[in-house]
Design a protein around this motif. Structure first.
Motif, PDB file in Angstrom:
ATOM      1  N   MET A 227     -15.112   9.471  20.978  1.00 17.83           N
ATOM      2  CA  MET A 227     -16.167  10.764  20.827  1.00 17.83           C
ATOM      3  C   MET A 227     -17.565   9.922  20.583  1.00 17.83           C
ATOM      4  O   MET A 227     -18.476  10.262  21.075  1.00 17.83           O
ATOM      5  N   LEU A 228     -17.565   8.916  19.608  1.00 16.59           N
ATOM      6  CA  LEU A 228     -18.665   8.485  19.384  1.00 16.59           C
ATOM      7  C   LEU A 228     -19.123   7.105  20.366  1.00 16.59           C
ATOM      8  O   LEU A 228     -20.177   6.714  20.283  1.00 16.59           O
ATOM      9  N   GLY A 229     -18.221   7.180  21.202  1.00 16.95           N
ATOM     10  CA  GLY A 229     -18.475   6.090  22.189  1.00 16.95           C
ATOM     11  C   GLY A 229     -18.507   4.659  21.534  1.00 16.95           C
ATOM     12  O   GLY A 229     -19.051   3.811  22.375  1.00 16.95           O
ATOM     13  N   LEU A 261     -27.436  15.023   9.972  1.00 23.51           N
ATOM     14  CA  LEU A 261     -27.731  13.792  10.921  1.00 23.51           C
ATOM     15  C   LEU A 261     -27.688  14.297  12.309  1.00 23.51           C
ATOM     16  O   LEU A 261     -28.485  13.909  12.843  1.00 23.51           O
ATOM     17  N   VAL A 262     -26.950  15.403  12.864  1.00 19.36           N
ATOM     18  CA  VAL A 262     -26.855  15.734  14.171  1.00 19.36           C
ATOM     19  C   VAL A 262     -28.244  16.490  14.342  1.00 19.36           C
ATOM     20  O   VAL A 262     -28.973  16.075  15.426  1.00 19.36           O
ATOM     21  N   SER A 263     -28.664  17.171  13.445  1.00 24.33           N
ATOM     22  CA  SER A 263     -30.208  17.833  13.708  1.00 24.33           C
ATOM     23  C   SER A 263     -31.242  16.848  13.784  1.00 24.33           C
ATOM     24  O   SER A 263     -32.021  17.083  14.285  1.00 24.33           O
ATOM     25  N   ARG A 303     -24.666  11.499  19.992  1.00 23.03           N
ATOM     26  CA  ARG A 303     -23.598  10.445  19.801  1.00 23.03           C
ATOM     27  C   ARG A 303     -24.249   9.494  18.454  1.00 23.03           C
ATOM     28  O   ARG A 303     -24.911   8.322  18.777  1.00 23.03           O
ATOM     29  N   PRO A 304     -24.075   9.968  17.181  1.00 26.65           N
ATOM     30  CA  PRO A 304     -24.551   9.052  16.301  1.00 26.65           C
ATOM     31  C   PRO A 304     -24.096   7.490  16.233  1.00 26.65           C
ATOM     32  O   PRO A 304     -23.124   7.257  16.617  1.00 26.65           O
TER      33      PRO A 304
END
Ligand SMILES: Cc1cc2nc3c(=O)[nH]c(=O)nc-3n(C[C@H](O)[C@H](O)[C@H](O)COP(=O)(O)OP(=O)(O)OC[C@H]3O[C@@H](n4cnc5c(N)ncnc54)[C@H](O)[C@@H]3O)c2cc1C
Ligand SMILES: NC(=O)c1ccc[n+]([C@@H]2O[C@H](COP(=O)([O-])OP(=O)(O)OC[C@H]3O[C@@H](n4cnc5c(N)ncnc54)[C@H](OP(=O)(O)O)[C@@H]3O)[C@@H](O)[C@H]2O)c1
Length: 532
Positions: A227-229, A261-263, A303-304
């Protein structure tokens, strides 16, 4: 008609002052607000210090009830010193998972010898959030003046530093085996787990718990990496991303810092949603279901970077289990009785971290990090002649198996009575062979069983206790110690209530007197609980 009289208008700025009417009115309102007795006044340095320290506290902890919601606990602690409000924020189980009891953990935070605010596992995110807010108060408070009534110095747990005696200093132990305790069509999956302690040299006393550090599920870890790639070999903190995700960080539930972090990485409505979640709000009604993987799915456009992502996660916490063996009976060996946590949310299977690790992700011969958590106030009576009554439905039987093994190994002559219960007699009677043999040998004086799903109506251990209340009272009158182990939220309270009723009925006391009687048993160490 009852009409409200408006409060008298405060005229602070005289009409002769060089202001327009509008300016005068605004300034009057402004100063009235400042001088109002209703407004919370700023604290002086002394008052501020008193809030942090012992002043105004009677030492009682009316919030110390694991069944009470956090809002009620905080209400009861209003006006108390900060360290007491910190205690009210804890889950009140005194379960030892944080390495302290609830009181000592709060004292340690208030005394600044403990910086970690996320150690209360049963309190979860709501305790961590409350502690964070209270800690900000602590940071902003004026320093205590010398010679003032300073908070008691908190000593870290006495075992800290000694290898294998605290969560901060675990040692390796060897996993030997697992054996399923349920049979046939049971709805439960409970394992008898054995470890070899001969390599690490740890010993323990019955009543102690065992702390284990588990690994996350590889399948889940690899899905997260996808999912993070990212690549699983990406280096983070000097290890591969896969190793860090397996061993070092918690993948459930999602911490506020991950939402933050997402924000930072997004904008508009999505950013607002992530921000709201970070503040404990629940914009889509799914906050309780969001583990780390679910956050990546919910915010799939974000994608953090692996480093930032790992930084936003909480450290992996150990789990505690009641020891179900006796060092006196089987030196160098240790066993646990572990109920497996598995459930489904949406289409995804969720795994309890440590219980499924012990059930399926560790193999005989493998090593894992462990420690012994000393019990505080949960132990066999010092006098081996004292009779004991043990009430332990489900996995609550674990420490009582240990008590019985220990009393047999040490030749303790005291009488032993076990109340055990579970769902179905046919498939959930753990250790039935052993317990029946102990009964036949006479070591287990009485074995009282309660099966909740054998009949049409639920029947619990406390129902069985009431049936034999006269004998329970006789044992109490002979000086028996009473022990309860297992579910903290409902069972422990209900069992205590049954005990109160039995004492009232057969001890010829009013309910209030029976409650005081149980309180007295607790004070004397004759009523002990190990609940979770
Ligand atoms: C002193 C002490 C002694 C203990 N002794 C024992 C023991 O002898 N045996 C034993 O089995 N356990 C015992 N426990 C509990 C044990 O420590 C763990 O909490 C338990 O095994 C679950 O841990 P886990 O890592 O498998 O699950 P976790 O990863 O911690 O997941 C559990 C969490 O999953 C969530 N969850 C669970 N079921 C559902 C559901 N149906 N729907 C939605 N969410 C859900 C809940 O938030 C729950 O808190 C003890 C705890 C303490 C503090
Ligand atoms: N954190 C976790 O995820 C986790 C993991 C494992 C255990 N636990 C806790 O530990 C407890 C022990 O679990 P377990 O598998 O050993 O057994 P359990 O689920 O507690 O069940 C043991 C027996 O207790 C009965 N029971 C239910 N409510 C009761 C009550 N109010 N009073 C007396 N008996 C009651 C159950 O009956 P019915 O089910 O038929 O009602 C069952 O027969 C759990 O209840 C849970 O709170 C938590």
């Amino acid at each position: 008609m009852n009409q409200m009289t408006p409060p008298p208008k405060l005229e602070i700025i005289p009409s002769s002052a060089p202001f327009s009417e509008a300016q005068r009115s605004w300034l009057n309102g402004f100063f009235a607000g400042l001088l109002s007795t209703d407004a919370p006044a700023a604290l002086s340095a002394e008052q501020g210090a008193a809030v942090l320290q012992g002043d105004g506290d009677d030492g009682e902890a009316p919030w110390h009830d694991q069944t009470m919601p956090i809002t009620d606990r905080m209400k009861l602690a209003e006006g108390r010193p900060l360290r007491r409000r910190m205690m009210a924020a804890m889950a009140q189980q005194d379960c030892g998972q944080c390495g302290y009891n609830c009181n000592d953990y709060s004292e340690a935070i208030a005394g600044k010898s403990e910086a970690r605010l996320n150690l209360c596992v049963p309190g979860g995110k709501e305790t961590a959030r409350m502690l964070k807010a209270l800690n900000e108060e602590l940071e902003n408070a004026p320093p205590a003046s010398p010679g003032s009534n300073a908070p008691p110095a908190v000593t870290a747990p006495i075992t800290l530093g000694e290898p294998g005696r605290s969560r901060d200093n675990p040692v390796p132990a060897k996993f030997i085996s697992r054996r399923l305790l349920n049979k046939g069509k049971s709805e439960k999956e409970t394992w008898h787990i054995e470890f070899d302690l001969s390599g690490c040299g740890l010993d323990y006393v019955v009543g102690d718990s065992f702390g284990i550090f588990a690994r996350n599920d590889l399948g889940l870890v690899d899905q997260i990496i996808a999912m993070l790639g990212a690549s699983h070999t990406t280096e983070v903190r000097g290890k591969t991303l896969r190793e860090v995700l397996l061993d070092d960080v918690s993948l459930a539930p999602a911490p506020d810092s991950l939402f933050e972090l997402v924000s930072y990485l997004t904008g508009g409505a999505v950013r607002e949603k992530a921000r709201a979640l970070a503040q404990g709000e629940d914009p889509d009604g799914d906050a309780a279901t969001l583990d780390v993987m679910a956050v990546l799915q919910k915010f799939s456009n974000v994608r953090p970077h692996p480093e930032a992502f790992i930084e936003a996660l909480e450290p992996l916490q150990p789990r505690l289990y009641s020891i179900s063996s006796s060092h006196n009976a089987t030196p160098g060996k240790l066993s646990l009785t572990v109920d497996c946590v598995r459930y489904v949310i949406g289409k995804r299977k969720r795994l309890g971290l440590a219980s499924t690790f012990l059930a399926e992700r560790i193999n005989p011969g493998d090593e894992l990090k462990v420690y012994v958590q000393k019990a505080h106030g949960f132990a066999l009576p010092e006098d081996p002649k004292i009779p004991i009554i043990m009430i332990g439905p489900g996995t609550g039987v674990a420490p009582f198996r240990a008590f019985l093994m220990d009393r047999r190994a040490t030749g303790a002559p005291g009488k032993n009575w076990l109340f055990f219960g579970h769902q179905r007699s046919e498939c959930d009677f753990f250790y039935s062979d052993e317990l029946n043999a102990l009964k036949t040998s006479g070591l287990l004086t009485r074995l009282s069983l309660a099966w909740s799903r054998d009949g049409d109506k639920k029947f619990y251990v406390q129902d069985r206790m009431r049936e034999v209340g006269r004998e329970v009272w006789t044992w109490l009158a002979e000086g028996a110690h009473v022990y309860v182990c297992g579910d903290a939220k409902r069972m422990a309270k209900d069992v205590e209530r049954a005990l109160v009723d039995i004492i009232a009925q057969f001890g010829a006391r009013s309910t209030d007197e029976a409650i005081s009687f149980v309180g007295e048993l607790k004070r004397k160490g004759r009523f002990q609980q190990d609940v979770y």
